[in-house]
Design an enzyme around this catalytic site. Sequence first.
Site, PDB file in Angstrom:
ATOM      1  N   HIS A  69      10.324  -6.435   4.934  1.00  0.00           N
ATOM      2  CA  HIS A  69      10.302  -7.894   4.622  1.00  0.00           C
ATOM      3  C   HIS A  69       9.328  -8.167   3.639  1.00  0.00           C
ATOM      4  O   HIS A  69       9.338  -9.396   3.017  1.00  0.00           O
ATOM      5  CB  HIS A  69      10.281  -8.839   6.140  1.00  0.00           C
ATOM      6  CG  HIS A  69       8.652  -8.814   6.412  1.00  0.00           C
ATOM      7  ND1 HIS A  69       8.140  -8.334   7.311  1.00  0.00           N
ATOM      8  CD2 HIS A  69       7.638  -9.855   5.868  1.00  0.00           C
ATOM      9  CE1 HIS A  69       6.838  -8.746   7.630  1.00  0.00           C
ATOM     10  NE2 HIS A  69       6.637  -9.803   6.466  1.00  0.00           N
ATOM     11  N   ASP A  82      11.776  -2.549  10.161  1.00  0.00           N
ATOM     12  CA  ASP A  82      11.161  -3.103   9.028  1.00  0.00           C
ATOM     13  C   ASP A  82       9.931  -2.234   8.430  1.00  0.00           C
ATOM     14  O   ASP A  82       8.979  -2.227   8.514  1.00  0.00           O
ATOM     15  CB  ASP A  82      10.358  -4.440   9.731  1.00  0.00           C
ATOM     16  CG  ASP A  82       9.598  -5.345   8.823  1.00  0.00           C
ATOM     17  OD1 ASP A  82      10.004  -5.216   7.455  1.00  0.00           O
ATOM     18  OD2 ASP A  82       8.826  -6.302   9.012  1.00  0.00           O
ATOM     19  N   GLN A 125      -0.564 -13.608   9.204  1.00  0.00           N
ATOM     20  CA  GLN A 125       0.203 -13.517   7.853  1.00  0.00           C
ATOM     21  C   GLN A 125      -0.698 -12.944   6.727  1.00  0.00           C
ATOM     22  O   GLN A 125      -1.894 -13.112   6.739  1.00  0.00           O
ATOM     23  CB  GLN A 125       0.535 -15.365   7.436  1.00  0.00           C
ATOM     24  CG  GLN A 125       1.130 -16.037   8.519  1.00  0.00           C
ATOM     25  CD  GLN A 125       2.106 -15.460   9.470  1.00  0.00           C
ATOM     26  OE1 GLN A 125       2.882 -14.721   8.808  1.00  0.00           O
ATOM     27  NE2 GLN A 125       2.107 -15.678  10.638  1.00  0.00           N
ATOM     28  N   GLY A 126       0.123 -12.251   5.932  1.00  0.00           N
ATOM     29  CA  GLY A 126      -0.650 -11.469   4.858  1.00  0.00           C
ATOM     30  C   GLY A 126      -0.911 -10.154   5.211  1.00  0.00           C
ATOM     31  O   GLY A 126      -1.532  -9.342   4.257  1.00  0.00           O
ATOM     32  N   ASP A 127      -0.989  -9.910   6.374  1.00  0.00           N
ATOM     33  CA  ASP A 127      -1.366  -8.352   7.097  1.00  0.00           C
ATOM     34  C   ASP A 127      -0.214  -7.472   7.000  1.00  0.00           C
ATOM     35  O   ASP A 127      -0.189  -6.397   6.959  1.00  0.00           O
ATOM     36  CB  ASP A 127      -1.913  -8.439   8.320  1.00  0.00           C
ATOM     37  CG  ASP A 127      -3.189  -9.038   8.355  1.00  0.00           C
ATOM     38  OD1 ASP A 127      -4.271  -8.871   7.465  1.00  0.00           O
ATOM     39  OD2 ASP A 127      -3.523  -9.691   9.391  1.00  0.00           O
ATOM     40  N   SER A 128       1.016  -8.094   6.798  1.00  0.00           N
ATOM     41  CA  SER A 128       2.279  -7.283   6.959  1.00  0.00           C
ATOM     42  C   SER A 128       2.272  -6.185   6.130  1.00  0.00           C
ATOM     43  O   SER A 128       1.518  -6.257   5.092  1.00  0.00           O
ATOM     44  CB  SER A 128       3.517  -8.341   6.765  1.00  0.00           C
ATOM     45  OG  SER A 128       3.753  -9.071   7.566  1.00  0.00           O
TER      46      SER A 128
HETATM   47  N1  ARG Z   1       5.153 -11.712   9.260  1.00  0.00           N
HETATM   48  C1  ARG Z   1       3.777 -11.744   8.780  1.00  0.00           C
HETATM   49  C2  ARG Z   1       3.328 -11.390   7.229  1.00  0.00           C
HETATM   50  O1  ARG Z   1       4.355 -11.290   6.626  1.00  0.00           O
HETATM   51  C3  ARG Z   1       2.932 -10.811   9.805  1.00  0.00           C
HETATM   52  C4  ARG Z   1       2.626 -11.542  11.070  1.00  0.00           C
HETATM   53  C5  ARG Z   1       2.130 -10.752  12.257  1.00  0.00           C
HETATM   54  N2  ARG Z   1       1.716 -11.528  13.019  1.00  0.00           N
HETATM   55  C6  ARG Z   1       1.033 -11.253  14.212  1.00  0.00           C
HETATM   56  N3  ARG Z   1       0.819 -12.317  15.222  1.00  0.00           N
HETATM   57  N4  ARG Z   1       0.668  -9.996  14.432  1.00  0.00           N
HETATM   58  O2  ARG Z   1       2.615 -11.122   7.098  1.00  0.00           O
END
Ligand code: ARG
Length: 272
Positions: free
Chosen positions: A82, A135, A229-232
């Site tokens: 993603h 993913d 967010q940002g850790d993905s």
């Molecule tokens: N989708 C998020 C990203 O693009 C990562 C979210 C992870 N969230 C969590 N609660 N572990 O960075």
Amino acid sequence: MRRPIARALTGALGLIAAGAGPLATAPPAAADSVVVGGQPTRITEAPWVVALSSRDRFGGTRAGQFCGGVVVAPTKVLTAAHCLGREVLGGEPWQLSDFTVIAGRTSLRGRGGQEVRVSGTWVNPAYDRRTNSGDLAVLTLAKALPESYVIEVARPDDAALSPGTAAAVYGWGDTTGKGTYAMSLRSARVRVLPDEACERAYQSGSGAAYRGDTMLCAGDPEGGRDACQGDSGGPLVAGGRLIGLVSWGSGCGQPENPGVYTRVPTVLPSRI
Ligand code: ARG
């Protein structure tokens, strides 16, 4: 109602806002709670963690960081599929003029380590953007990183994948759930949780559903420690081996909504 995918996307857009990119949008809707509950970490302790960067797309304040990644061979980096989606990049990855991986650097303000160009991308053909299943993407680097940066990928039957295992997640993402993006690498200690914990939290019909065959559930049963967010695309490591990639979740650090990770050992093809 929980809509994890929408939140994942909002998060991605939130990243753009935080990265001072051209498309300023509202901060992530997932601004619910405490978070990552992590601690500052030096890259020398986790040399396999890299930042994905494009200053053109995301601005230079945080060195263009927009996702995490993990070095699994000198020229191969795993990340979340993603992270390479249109919603994040505004186009196809090869259309980015300056897509690089930043390795060996703790602070996004620093100059240490190296920036290596991404010369190829492979997105898991089984990745489903609706459910977020599978993913995973593989980046090929134009120049090899030191062998010492490489982390071993766990096998599908590795005991490190069992519920209760202590694990750590790494990234430069949001530290509060409110769009407070880190400048320096952080890590949070979490545990692998039983599939049921995520099945309960993310039932089908509430957007994305948890699937234990392609996803891995991890978090802190008490809440407070999580990816955000940002850790993905960044690594979840247990027993010195890579077990997951940050994928999605609802909010960050809420005890009832654990983090969902890509189950790397089963999703990654045996040859890359
Ligand atoms: N989708 C998020 C990203 O693009 C990562 C979210 C992870 N969230 C969590 N609660 N572990 O960075």
